[in-house]
Every structure is written in C-alpha cells, then in structure tokens.
Design a protein around this motif. Sequence first.
Motif, PDB file in Angstrom:
ATOM      1  N   GLU A 114     -10.124   4.185   5.292  1.00 29.74           N
ATOM      2  CA  GLU A 114      -8.550   4.470   5.137  1.00 29.74           C
ATOM      3  C   GLU A 114      -8.481   4.924   3.807  1.00 29.74           C
ATOM      4  OE1 GLU A 114      -5.947   4.086   7.213  1.00 29.74           O
ATOM      5  OE2 GLU A 114      -7.284   3.438   8.646  1.00 29.74           O
ATOM      6  N   PHE A 115      -9.396   4.608   2.609  1.00 27.31           N
ATOM      7  CA  PHE A 115      -9.222   5.158   1.338  1.00 27.31           C
ATOM      8  C   PHE A 115      -9.690   6.548   1.484  1.00 27.31           C
ATOM      9  CE2 PHE A 115      -8.668   0.728   0.217  1.00 27.31           C
ATOM     10  CZ  PHE A 115      -7.420   0.891  -0.243  1.00 27.31           C
ATOM     11  N   MET A 116     -10.734   7.002   2.146  1.00 29.87           N
ATOM     12  CA  MET A 116     -10.957   8.242   2.286  1.00 29.87           C
ATOM     13  C   MET A 116      -9.889   9.287   2.948  1.00 29.87           C
ATOM     14  SD  MET A 116     -13.957   8.144   0.936  1.00 29.87           S
ATOM     15  CE  MET A 116     -13.701   6.705  -0.062  1.00 29.87           C
ATOM     16  N   ASP A 123      -5.608  -2.288   5.351  1.00 31.03           N
ATOM     17  CA  ASP A 123      -5.131  -2.846   6.632  1.00 31.03           C
ATOM     18  C   ASP A 123      -3.675  -2.194   6.710  1.00 31.03           C
ATOM     19  OD1 ASP A 123      -5.379  -4.258   9.187  1.00 31.03           O
ATOM     20  OD2 ASP A 123      -3.810  -5.722   8.142  1.00 31.03           O
ATOM     21  N   CYS A 124      -3.034  -2.475   5.319  1.00 33.06           N
ATOM     22  CA  CYS A 124      -1.667  -2.076   5.411  1.00 33.06           C
ATOM     23  C   CYS A 124      -1.432  -0.250   5.730  1.00 33.06           C
ATOM     24  CB  CYS A 124      -0.935  -2.078   3.869  1.00 33.06           C
ATOM     25  SG  CYS A 124      -0.612  -3.876   3.755  1.00 33.06           S
ATOM     26  N   LEU A 125      -2.488   0.436   4.864  1.00 34.93           N
ATOM     27  CA  LEU A 125      -2.237   2.086   5.319  1.00 34.93           C
ATOM     28  C   LEU A 125      -2.730   2.341   6.935  1.00 34.93           C
ATOM     29  CD1 LEU A 125      -4.685   2.827   2.043  1.00 34.93           C
ATOM     30  CD2 LEU A 125      -2.225   3.508   2.582  1.00 34.93           C
ATOM     31  N   ARG A 126      -3.664   1.525   7.474  1.00 32.50           N
ATOM     32  CA  ARG A 126      -3.980   1.601   8.975  1.00 32.50           C
ATOM     33  C   ARG A 126      -2.673   1.409   9.650  1.00 32.50           C
ATOM     34  NH1 ARG A 126      -8.518   1.778  12.217  1.00 32.50           N
ATOM     35  NH2 ARG A 126      -8.715   0.314  13.886  1.00 32.50           N
ATOM     36  N   LYS A 127      -2.279   0.378   9.613  1.00 35.15           N
ATOM     37  CA  LYS A 127      -0.985  -0.182  10.384  1.00 35.15           C
ATOM     38  C   LYS A 127       0.028   0.984  10.062  1.00 35.15           C
ATOM     39  CE  LYS A 127      -1.763  -5.114  10.664  1.00 35.15           C
ATOM     40  NZ  LYS A 127      -1.193  -6.447  10.038  1.00 35.15           N
ATOM     41  N   ALA A 155       0.889  -1.250   0.093  1.00 32.65           N
ATOM     42  CA  ALA A 155      -0.064  -0.052   0.091  1.00 32.65           C
ATOM     43  C   ALA A 155       0.697   1.206  -0.056  1.00 32.65           C
ATOM     44  CB  ALA A 155      -0.893   0.285   1.152  1.00 32.65           C
ATOM     45  N   LYS A 156       2.105   1.310  -0.452  1.00 35.25           N
ATOM     46  CA  LYS A 156       2.921   2.425  -0.583  1.00 35.25           C
ATOM     47  C   LYS A 156       2.485   2.871  -1.879  1.00 35.25           C
ATOM     48  CE  LYS A 156       7.535   3.983  -0.983  1.00 35.25           C
ATOM     49  NZ  LYS A 156       8.915   3.799  -1.242  1.00 35.25           N
ATOM     50  N   VAL A 157       2.295   4.383  -1.780  1.00 31.80           N
ATOM     51  CA  VAL A 157       1.760   5.288  -3.002  1.00 31.80           C
ATOM     52  C   VAL A 157       3.083   5.367  -4.038  1.00 31.80           C
ATOM     53  CG1 VAL A 157       0.908   7.534  -3.858  1.00 31.80           C
ATOM     54  CG2 VAL A 157       0.168   6.400  -1.727  1.00 31.80           C
ATOM     55  N   ILE A 158       2.898   4.738  -5.236  1.00 32.33           N
ATOM     56  CA  ILE A 158       4.025   4.720  -6.260  1.00 32.33           C
ATOM     57  C   ILE A 158       3.779   6.184  -7.082  1.00 32.33           C
ATOM     58  CG2 ILE A 158       5.002   3.679  -8.200  1.00 32.33           C
ATOM     59  CD1 ILE A 158       5.172   2.018  -5.450  1.00 32.33           C
TER      60      ILE A 158
END
Length: 683
Positions: free
Chosen positions: A418-420, A372-376, A326-329
């Motif tokens: 998380e996406f918001m 879940d990755c973004l949240r962690k 979930a890292k932003v490229i």
Amino acid sequence: MSRNTKKKSDKERAKSASSRRDSHRSGRNSKGPKIAASVEGVVSMNRDGLGFVTVPEMTESIFIPVNKMRGALNGDYVRVNVLRRRRPQSGKIEGEIACVLQRSRKPHIGILVVRKRDVWAIVESRVMPYDIRIMCEPENLPTIGGLKAENGDKVAVLVKDWPKSSAEPLGVIVDVLGTPGENDTEMHSILAEYNLPYRFEPEVENAAESISELITDKDIAARKDFRGVTTFTIDPSDAKDFDDALSYRKLDNGNYEVGIHIADVTHYVQPGSPVDREAFDRGTSVYLVDRTIPMLPEKLCNKLCSLRPHEDKLCFSAVFELNDKAKVIKSWFGRTVINSDYRFDYEQAQQIIETKEGPLAGEICKLHELADCLRKERFSKGAMNFERPEMKVIVDEKGKPIDVKQKISVDSNWLIEEFMLLANRGVAEHVAKHCKAKDPTFVYRIHDNPNPEKIEELRKFAHNFKHEMGDTGNPKKIAKSLNELMGSVKDLPEEGAIQMMALRSMARACYSTDNIGHYGLAFTFYTHFTSPIRRYPDMMAHRLLAMYMDGGKSQDKVYYEECCKHASEREQLATEAERASVKYKMVEYMQDKVDQEFDGTVSGLTEWGIYVEIEPTKIEGMISLRDMTNDCFVFDQENYRSVSKANGRILTLGDKVRIRVLRANLEQKLLDFELLPEEKASV
C-alpha cells in the motif's frame, strides 16, 4: 533432419525431409480461394505445424494450415492473405502466409548433432515442429561465453532463412548452453529461448566495479537528512537487495509522516554509461524458480543500492503527511540520505502485527492501520479485489523440485504494497499537476478498461453457474460488478474458473507516456518509481522527476514512448520466462508421478484438448482429445464446454475430474493426462 534422428536410417531421414519439403512448398503456386484482404501480424505455431496469426486490429486470430505456412515460423512477423471462406468445423478465419517480413529474434533451443559434414539442432518444442540445419562446418563450431559447441550440447539457434531449396530452416548458433539435463543448462536454456541474458559482459562488470562507494559531504549536503528518523525495511527472508525502506514519525499536530525511501540508483548509474545501456537493454530483472537474473550488476543491487541496516544510504524519497484516516495532507519528493534501523522479513513483521510485540511494534502497528485505510479507500473507488492463487515451487540446493505450495499474502505484504502504491501514485500526480514544465513527458504505468466483449462472455459463463453480474454499463460499474461477483463465488467450486475468466477480460498493464490511468488499481495517475534496482522504467521516472524538480523543460515524448514500448516488451518476455521456469520445474516435479491418479479441476477447453489443474498443487496438464480411445469429446465453443459422444458427459470450466498422469515431457514442458470415468471424480 527428423526429430528422432538418432533412431532413423539415412533412407528414413531422406524420406522425412522430402515429405517436409513438399509440405513447406505446398500451395506456393496454386491459385486457391479468393482473398478478402491482406494484413500483417505475428505467427504463433503449435507442435503440429499449424499457425495462428495475431493481428492488432482484429479480435480473432487467423488460422493458417500447415501447407499455407510457406516457411513462416513461430514469432515471425508476416503478411497474411485472409481468405473469404472460414474453416468448416471451427468457423475460424482462414488465411495463407504471403511472405515473412521479419524473422523472430527469439532463438530456438535444441541439441547439437554433428553427422559427417552436416550440423543440426534437434528441436523439442511446442512451437517448433522442425529441426534446424546449422550454417557452418563441423570444424567451425563457435565458442560463446567460454564454452565451445560440441556434439550433444544444448544450444540456442536463431533461424536466418528457409529457402525453397531446403527441407529445413537454416540457422546459426547464438549461445552454447551446456550439457542437457543439468539444472544450470536448463535454466539458461529458458532465458536464451526468450532472448534474455544470464551473464554480464566484462565491460559492464568492470564499469560497475569502478563506481565509487564513497558518500561525500557534498552528497549529503544536497539532500534532506532522514538519518535521525526511525527507518526500517521489510522484505522476503531470502532477499539479497533491499531497494525500499519506510520511515515513520508522529508530528506535533497529531498527524503522521511516512517516508517511502527508494535506493537512488540514478545517482550511481549515469545515462549512456555501459551499466545504463545494459540495464536499458535488459529492461527488468528476471525471477526464475531457483535464481534471480538481475538488471544491474551485483555491486549495485546488493551493495551500493541495497538499503542495509546501520549504513548511510542515498535515496530518492516520497514523503507524506497523513491524518489518522490515511488522507494525504501534503507531500514532498526529493533526494535524501537515510540510515535504516532495522531489517525485518515478512514473517517477523506479521508476528509483530498479530502480537503487537517486538522491535518497533508501535510504529509497525500504526503503519498497518494506515495501510488498511489506504487499501479500503482504494477498493471503495473501484480497484479490483481478486487475483488467482499463485503457486511456488520449492527446490533444494541443486535446483531439484521437492514441493509445490501456494504463496500466501499476509498483512505485512499488504503494508508494504500500500505504501509503494501511495508513492507511485503520488509521484505520477505530482509530475502531471505540480511541476513547472508545460505538458511534461513522463513514464506512466497504465492499465486500460476491460474488453466489453469478454465481459459479456464472463456474464454468460457466470450465468451457467447461476451467478448474475450487475450493471456493466461503464468501467466503474464493471469494477463494482466484478468485485461483487468475486465475493459471491468465494470458496465455491466454480471460484477458480470464474476468476480465470474474469482475469482474461482484463487488459495487460504496460508503460506509456500517454496517461489513461490504471483501471485495476482505480488510479487516475500511476507510475513505477519504487524499484529502480529491478525495473528500468523506474530509473526513467527518477530521472524525469529530478529534471522537472530542477526546473527542466518537458523531454522528448517520441523518444520516451519508444523506451516505454521497449520496457513493456522486455517485461512481457521476462514474465513468460518466469512462467516457463515454473512450468519446467512443475513437470520435473511430476516425472516420478507418471501413472499416478489425482483429483483435478477443468481449467481450459479447446478443440484439441481439455486442460486440468490437479489438486492441491494446481499443476496443469492436458487431456488430448486425439489420445482418447474409448471416447470422443467434441468442443462446443458457443457454450464453452466439451461433450462426450459416447455417453453425453459434459465438461466445462471448474468441473471436478479424476485423471491419470500419462507423460511428463520436460523438453516441451508438457504434462499429458488421461481422463478417468466420471464415477472416480471427487465431489
């Protein structure tokens, strides 16, 4: 006029008015003690007529005795003379009102009483101990919103003056709310009390109806077309408007493209139009227990801007390429057209996450993994990882409360959340770092660092329960220590009390053009972009982003800062009204439970009472210290506890008690409890 007008004789009313006049005028010409300073602030009043003035530059409120109020009322902006002495018993700073600088714009709610040539509003409120004389003749009562004011109606009244010659404040009727006790009347009363509208004027409705529904070829040609990409919405089961959608596709390089598509409200609502002016004035939608008061008329929020499945819809989107962690490229922002494939509610999406079966199961499960990755990642950087349990009042079709249950957030809620958050953060960072305008003015959602003094109070309070906080030397360490503390108290009896104290140490989030970051989310850049149907700041963010993407110059910072201030104020009023509606329905729910006993938890302590939340509904009431006949509790402010004079019993936050419900006052939204002997409390 006294509160019990219907039961009192003219002689008694005259005596009551005379007594009130004496109190109102008392101290006007007395020299009194020496003045330390003169400051300005806002009055908060209790039902006994005592005042507390909040001054922005002071951490402590100023206590005002009844005979020093000098006509000031709740919500008024006043000048206060701060006295050199403090209150002997409480040690509070004491003051006296020098003058009222501006009357509150929030009306008072009362029952209209017409007696011969006199017209009154009989007010039952925790913050208004006086009734209001209406400045009109009985034959000139107004008609507002199609309702003619009549004797016995519930009305909203704005205080205009309180001259020395009058025993009561003088006011005018600004709204006619209907018959007392009817559900619509009571909900409208709450909205009116907070100066929030509950209907659209014909001009606004007509302007909304005139907006074209047609999506032209030109509209589509100017946008990126996502109609061929898998897209869906996830919302509550009873939602009527769907203002955000997610799109998903796996890319050839193994990464994932996730689009957060937001209804393009500003395509339809032009700046300065009647709909835009009304949306700005409202600032936000308001969510009461049994209804939503929308910011925009129904044609916009439920039709044009609702991302209903299998319909072409215009959006403003934030699109991200993410790797497997979930890292932003990379990211892209712009206007789009979508066609949603599916509408899920949270329960359906949750079942798919748990069973990995159902429509779009592969897409939803992968998005859940990424969320879940973004949240962690967020929590690893210091985001706050705790919140108070939120209760929901269940009402029937007539608005009558039938149950109170805790709201439970599940994985499908967090997936959307998380996406918001990713979209809001991405937009703010893009404007701040990548747009061509120099030092661009933008609308940020900010959250300041915690108050150090309140953090120390929390440390001491937690220590009373043998819990120790870690290092709080800087904001990031505070966040880590708070999260560790919340983890250590989870599921313990004192969890709720420590949670409450921790939340009280937090600043209030607001809107500003000055970006200081968002402490609670641990974001350096953050805005509100994802709900323009229900929040005007999101509409401002859409317009500013569009301007800067088109090469526009930075906009007027002073103007937008005033807009941010207005939006923050409207948001706070909406929040207060929402809480008032919940409180009203909770008291209504308890009306048939008077004289029943409940287990509860001490949730607050003051010099006038002990607040208790009963189980399992978390409904709060107060044990009034002055109502006690067999005991006397004294509030120990330094140790934040109440101590019995009779037997030394000590009560502090989180203690388990047994109570009996004494009274349920719907007008004041108050529950009064009786404290039962210690041996009756559950362990």
